[in-house]
Design a protein around this motif. Sequence first.
Motif, PDB file in Angstrom:
ATOM      1  N   GLU A 286      -0.078  -3.838   4.305  1.00  0.00           N
ATOM      2  CA  GLU A 286       0.009  -2.603   5.079  1.00  0.00           C
ATOM      3  C   GLU A 286       1.397  -2.354   5.660  1.00  0.00           C
ATOM      4  O   GLU A 286       1.597  -1.395   6.396  1.00  0.00           O
ATOM      5  CB  GLU A 286      -1.022  -2.632   6.220  1.00  0.00           C
ATOM      6  CG  GLU A 286      -2.456  -2.718   5.748  1.00  0.00           C
ATOM      7  CD  GLU A 286      -2.902  -1.454   5.011  1.00  0.00           C
ATOM      8  OE1 GLU A 286      -2.213  -0.418   5.123  1.00  0.00           O
ATOM      9  OE2 GLU A 286      -3.932  -1.527   4.318  1.00  0.00           O
ATOM     10  N   ALA A 287       2.374  -3.216   5.318  1.00  0.00           N
ATOM     11  CA  ALA A 287       3.751  -3.064   5.817  1.00  0.00           C
ATOM     12  C   ALA A 287       3.768  -2.970   7.340  1.00  0.00           C
ATOM     13  O   ALA A 287       4.348  -2.057   7.924  1.00  0.00           O
ATOM     14  CB  ALA A 287       4.434  -1.851   5.186  1.00  0.00           C
ATOM     15  N   LEU A 288       3.128  -3.935   7.990  1.00  0.00           N
ATOM     16  CA  LEU A 288       3.038  -3.929   9.444  1.00  0.00           C
ATOM     17  C   LEU A 288       4.157  -4.724  10.100  1.00  0.00           C
ATOM     18  O   LEU A 288       3.996  -5.246  11.193  1.00  0.00           O
ATOM     19  CB  LEU A 288       1.689  -4.508   9.887  1.00  0.00           C
ATOM     20  CG  LEU A 288       0.444  -3.751   9.453  1.00  0.00           C
ATOM     21  CD1 LEU A 288      -0.801  -4.420  10.008  1.00  0.00           C
ATOM     22  CD2 LEU A 288       0.507  -2.299   9.901  1.00  0.00           C
ATOM     23  N   THR A 289       5.303  -4.846   9.444  1.00  0.00           N
ATOM     24  CA  THR A 289       6.395  -5.636   9.993  1.00  0.00           C
ATOM     25  C   THR A 289       7.433  -4.752  10.654  1.00  0.00           C
ATOM     26  O   THR A 289       8.041  -3.920   9.991  1.00  0.00           O
ATOM     27  CB  THR A 289       7.102  -6.438   8.896  1.00  0.00           C
ATOM     28  OG1 THR A 289       6.131  -7.142   8.140  1.00  0.00           O
ATOM     29  CG2 THR A 289       8.076  -7.421   9.478  1.00  0.00           C
ATOM     30  N   PRO A 290       7.745  -4.957  11.923  1.00  0.00           N
ATOM     31  CA  PRO A 290       6.916  -5.682  12.890  1.00  0.00           C
ATOM     32  C   PRO A 290       5.948  -4.718  13.556  1.00  0.00           C
ATOM     33  O   PRO A 290       6.246  -3.535  13.684  1.00  0.00           O
ATOM     34  CB  PRO A 290       7.939  -6.198  13.892  1.00  0.00           C
ATOM     35  CG  PRO A 290       8.981  -5.109  13.913  1.00  0.00           C
ATOM     36  CD  PRO A 290       9.021  -4.528  12.501  1.00  0.00           C
ATOM     37  N   ILE A 291       4.795  -5.211  13.968  1.00  0.00           N
ATOM     38  CA  ILE A 291       3.889  -4.365  14.738  1.00  0.00           C
ATOM     39  C   ILE A 291       4.574  -3.951  16.040  1.00  0.00           C
ATOM     40  O   ILE A 291       4.542  -2.802  16.439  1.00  0.00           O
ATOM     41  CB  ILE A 291       2.569  -5.107  15.024  1.00  0.00           C
ATOM     42  CG1 ILE A 291       1.757  -5.202  13.726  1.00  0.00           C
ATOM     43  CG2 ILE A 291       1.759  -4.398  16.090  1.00  0.00           C
ATOM     44  CD1 ILE A 291       0.470  -5.957  13.852  1.00  0.00           C
ATOM     45  N   ALA A 292       5.192  -4.885  16.702  1.00  0.00           N
ATOM     46  CA  ALA A 292       5.975  -4.602  17.904  1.00  0.00           C
ATOM     47  C   ALA A 292       6.847  -5.803  18.177  1.00  0.00           C
ATOM     48  O   ALA A 292       6.476  -6.934  17.896  1.00  0.00           O
ATOM     49  CB  ALA A 292       5.068  -4.309  19.101  1.00  0.00           C
TER      50      ALA A 292
ATOM     51  N   TYR B 278      -6.690   0.885  16.140  1.00  0.00           N
ATOM     52  CA  TYR B 278      -5.424   1.601  16.242  1.00  0.00           C
ATOM     53  C   TYR B 278      -4.308   0.578  16.460  1.00  0.00           C
ATOM     54  O   TYR B 278      -4.372  -0.214  17.409  1.00  0.00           O
ATOM     55  CB  TYR B 278      -5.462   2.601  17.397  1.00  0.00           C
ATOM     56  CG  TYR B 278      -6.561   3.639  17.255  1.00  0.00           C
ATOM     57  CD1 TYR B 278      -6.301   4.877  16.660  1.00  0.00           C
ATOM     58  CD2 TYR B 278      -7.854   3.375  17.700  1.00  0.00           C
ATOM     59  CE1 TYR B 278      -7.307   5.827  16.517  1.00  0.00           C
ATOM     60  CE2 TYR B 278      -8.867   4.317  17.556  1.00  0.00           C
ATOM     61  CZ  TYR B 278      -8.592   5.536  16.971  1.00  0.00           C
ATOM     62  OH  TYR B 278      -9.583   6.472  16.829  1.00  0.00           O
ATOM     63  N   VAL B 279      -3.302   0.593  15.604  1.00  0.00           N
ATOM     64  CA  VAL B 279      -2.251  -0.419  15.625  1.00  0.00           C
ATOM     65  C   VAL B 279      -0.894   0.260  15.781  1.00  0.00           C
ATOM     66  O   VAL B 279      -0.522   1.116  14.965  1.00  0.00           O
ATOM     67  CB  VAL B 279      -2.268  -1.256  14.325  1.00  0.00           C
ATOM     68  CG1 VAL B 279      -1.190  -2.338  14.383  1.00  0.00           C
ATOM     69  CG2 VAL B 279      -3.639  -1.892  14.110  1.00  0.00           C
ATOM     70  N   LEU B 280      -0.157  -0.125  16.815  1.00  0.00           N
ATOM     71  CA  LEU B 280       1.183   0.436  17.010  1.00  0.00           C
ATOM     72  C   LEU B 280       2.080   0.099  15.830  1.00  0.00           C
ATOM     73  O   LEU B 280       2.084  -1.034  15.338  1.00  0.00           O
ATOM     74  CB  LEU B 280       1.824  -0.140  18.281  1.00  0.00           C
ATOM     75  CG  LEU B 280       1.327   0.339  19.637  1.00  0.00           C
ATOM     76  CD1 LEU B 280       2.300  -0.112  20.717  1.00  0.00           C
ATOM     77  CD2 LEU B 280       1.160   1.835  19.693  1.00  0.00           C
ATOM     78  N   GLN B 281       2.863   1.098  15.409  1.00  0.00           N
ATOM     79  CA  GLN B 281       3.866   0.905  14.374  1.00  0.00           C
ATOM     80  C   GLN B 281       5.189   1.408  14.914  1.00  0.00           C
ATOM     81  O   GLN B 281       5.539   2.584  14.745  1.00  0.00           O
ATOM     82  CB  GLN B 281       3.473   1.661  13.104  1.00  0.00           C
ATOM     83  CG  GLN B 281       2.322   1.048  12.348  1.00  0.00           C
ATOM     84  CD  GLN B 281       2.746  -0.187  11.575  1.00  0.00           C
ATOM     85  OE1 GLN B 281       3.054  -0.129  10.403  1.00  0.00           O
ATOM     86  NE2 GLN B 281       2.798  -1.323  12.247  1.00  0.00           N
ATOM     87  N   ARG B 282       5.921   0.532  15.585  1.00  0.00           N
ATOM     88  CA  ARG B 282       7.148   0.982  16.234  1.00  0.00           C
ATOM     89  C   ARG B 282       8.201   1.417  15.232  1.00  0.00           C
ATOM     90  O   ARG B 282       8.964   2.345  15.485  1.00  0.00           O
ATOM     91  CB  ARG B 282       7.700  -0.121  17.144  1.00  0.00           C
ATOM     92  CG  ARG B 282       6.818  -0.352  18.367  1.00  0.00           C
ATOM     93  CD  ARG B 282       7.350  -1.443  19.265  1.00  0.00           C
ATOM     94  NE  ARG B 282       8.561  -1.047  19.948  1.00  0.00           N
ATOM     95  CZ  ARG B 282       9.177  -1.818  20.844  1.00  0.00           C
ATOM     96  NH1 ARG B 282       8.687  -3.007  21.131  1.00  0.00           N
ATOM     97  NH2 ARG B 282      10.268  -1.409  21.442  1.00  0.00           N
ATOM     98  N   GLN B 283       8.259   0.745  14.082  1.00  0.00           N
ATOM     99  CA  GLN B 283       9.278   1.127  13.112  1.00  0.00           C
ATOM    100  C   GLN B 283       9.003   2.511  12.525  1.00  0.00           C
ATOM    101  O   GLN B 283       9.919   3.193  12.066  1.00  0.00           O
ATOM    102  CB  GLN B 283       9.395   0.088  11.989  1.00  0.00           C
ATOM    103  CG  GLN B 283       8.246   0.068  10.990  1.00  0.00           C
ATOM    104  CD  GLN B 283       7.089  -0.799  11.437  1.00  0.00           C
ATOM    105  OE1 GLN B 283       6.941  -1.070  12.636  1.00  0.00           O
ATOM    106  NE2 GLN B 283       6.268  -1.228  10.496  1.00  0.00           N
ATOM    107  N   ASP B 284       7.735   2.950  12.549  1.00  0.00           N
ATOM    108  CA  ASP B 284       7.363   4.277  12.057  1.00  0.00           C
ATOM    109  C   ASP B 284       7.078   5.245  13.202  1.00  0.00           C
ATOM    110  O   ASP B 284       6.692   6.393  12.951  1.00  0.00           O
ATOM    111  CB  ASP B 284       6.124   4.177  11.166  1.00  0.00           C
ATOM    112  CG  ASP B 284       6.381   3.337   9.917  1.00  0.00           C
ATOM    113  OD1 ASP B 284       7.501   3.412   9.392  1.00  0.00           O
ATOM    114  OD2 ASP B 284       5.470   2.602   9.495  1.00  0.00           O
TER     115      ASP B 284
END
Length: 380
Positions: free
Chosen positions: A48-54, A71-77
Motif C-alpha cells: 500500500e506504499a505506506l512509507t512512512p505512515i508518520a 483510517y490511516v494518516l499518509q503524511r507524504q500524500d
Amino acid sequence: MGASMKLEPAGLFTAILVSQLAISASPIQGLQAQAHLTEVVRIDGHVEALTPIALTGDPSARVAVGNGHVYVLQRQDAGIAVFDTLGARVGFLGGRGEGPGEFSNIVRVEVLPGGDVWARDSRLNRATWFRSGDPSDPHTERLPAKVSVPGSAGLGIRSFSFPAVEYPLSEALAIANLRQSVSEADALPDSVRHAVFMGVVRFDGSLNRMLAVAPGEPPSLRRSDGSVVSLPFVPRPEADIAPDGASIAWAYGWVDGERAGQIEVRVISTNGEERFRTTLMAPLREVPETEKEGWGDVPFPQNLPLTDALVLGHDGTVWVGHTAHSGQRRFSVLTSSGAVIGDVVLPKSQKLAAASRDWVWVLHSDEFDVESVVKYSVSW
C-alpha cells in the motif's frame, strides 16, 4: 515532583485536584492472565506504499477505527488512506494544498461519534471535518493559536501559547493539550511548572475548563554559562483521549522517591469528573551504562521511565504501556472502572494504535522501517 501536587487555587483548577477517590495498588506481573494474540488482518505497508505512515507522533493519532473502516494518516500524500476492516483500500481523503479539505502537515485523525472523520494540520493550524453523509464536501476551520486563561483557574498565568487541539467535542469546544512558553512556565507554581496540562478550550481561544494536570519533570538543564541541554530518559506522563471523546486519561510512573516503582493512572470525563484512579506497581530498571556514552557530563537518572504508551479502548478499557524491555512491550489492561484484566505483550517493533478487550490494531515496523497496520484478535 513529589508524591502529590499541593495547590490551593480556585474555580476551574480545583475541580481536578479535590477528588477523594481511593487509590488501589495492583502488581503488573505474575498474578494476572496474559492474553493470546492472533493476526486476522494486515494492511501491508509495502503493497500500500505506506512509507512512512508518520515520522513522529502518537500511534493512536495516526490510525482511527470507525464507520466500518480503518483510517490511516499518509503524511507524504497529505491525506488519509481509507480501508475496510478486511484491509482493502476503498478511498482517500484530503490531498496536498491549502484549500478546504487539503493538508500541509496532517498529524491526527479521529472518527467522531456521529461518523464524521476529523483531521488536524499542525502547519496550517486548522482542522477539517469530512462529513459522514458527504465526505466530498469537507469543512475546514482555523484553530486557536493561543488560549487565554481566566483568573479563576488559579494558575498564575494568563495564557497558553502553544495549544494543540486533539479532539472536537462540538463546533465550539475541543479537547487540547496546553503547552506553555518559557515565560509562562516560569510564572507557574513550582509544583506544576513542568506538568502537562489538558483542558477543554473554545474555538475562540479561551479556556472552558481544565481537565488534568499530570506530573512532569524538567526536560532540559540550563548550565551556568546559559546554554541549555536536553536531559535523557526524563519520565513524562502518557495521555490519551477516548475514541468517543467522552474521557481522557493520563499515566505517570515515579522512578525515585517514596513512590518509586508506582504508575498512577487517572481517567477523567470531559465534564471534569474523575472516573477512577489506580496505581500499578512496576519493576525499576537501571539505565544501562551503554546508554550514557557520548553524553559527557549530562546528569543521568538512575532508572529508566516506567511507561511509554497509553491507549483508551473503544470499549472503555485502559491500556497502560510499560517501557519496552528485552525486545518486548507489556501493556496492563484495565476495565473501565480500573480493575486489572491482564497483560498483553507486543514485540518492541509494534506500537498500539487502537484497542478493545477483544481486538487491537498496531503499527508494525519491519527491518526496512516500513510500517504495516495489523489487527489481532485478543483471547484471554
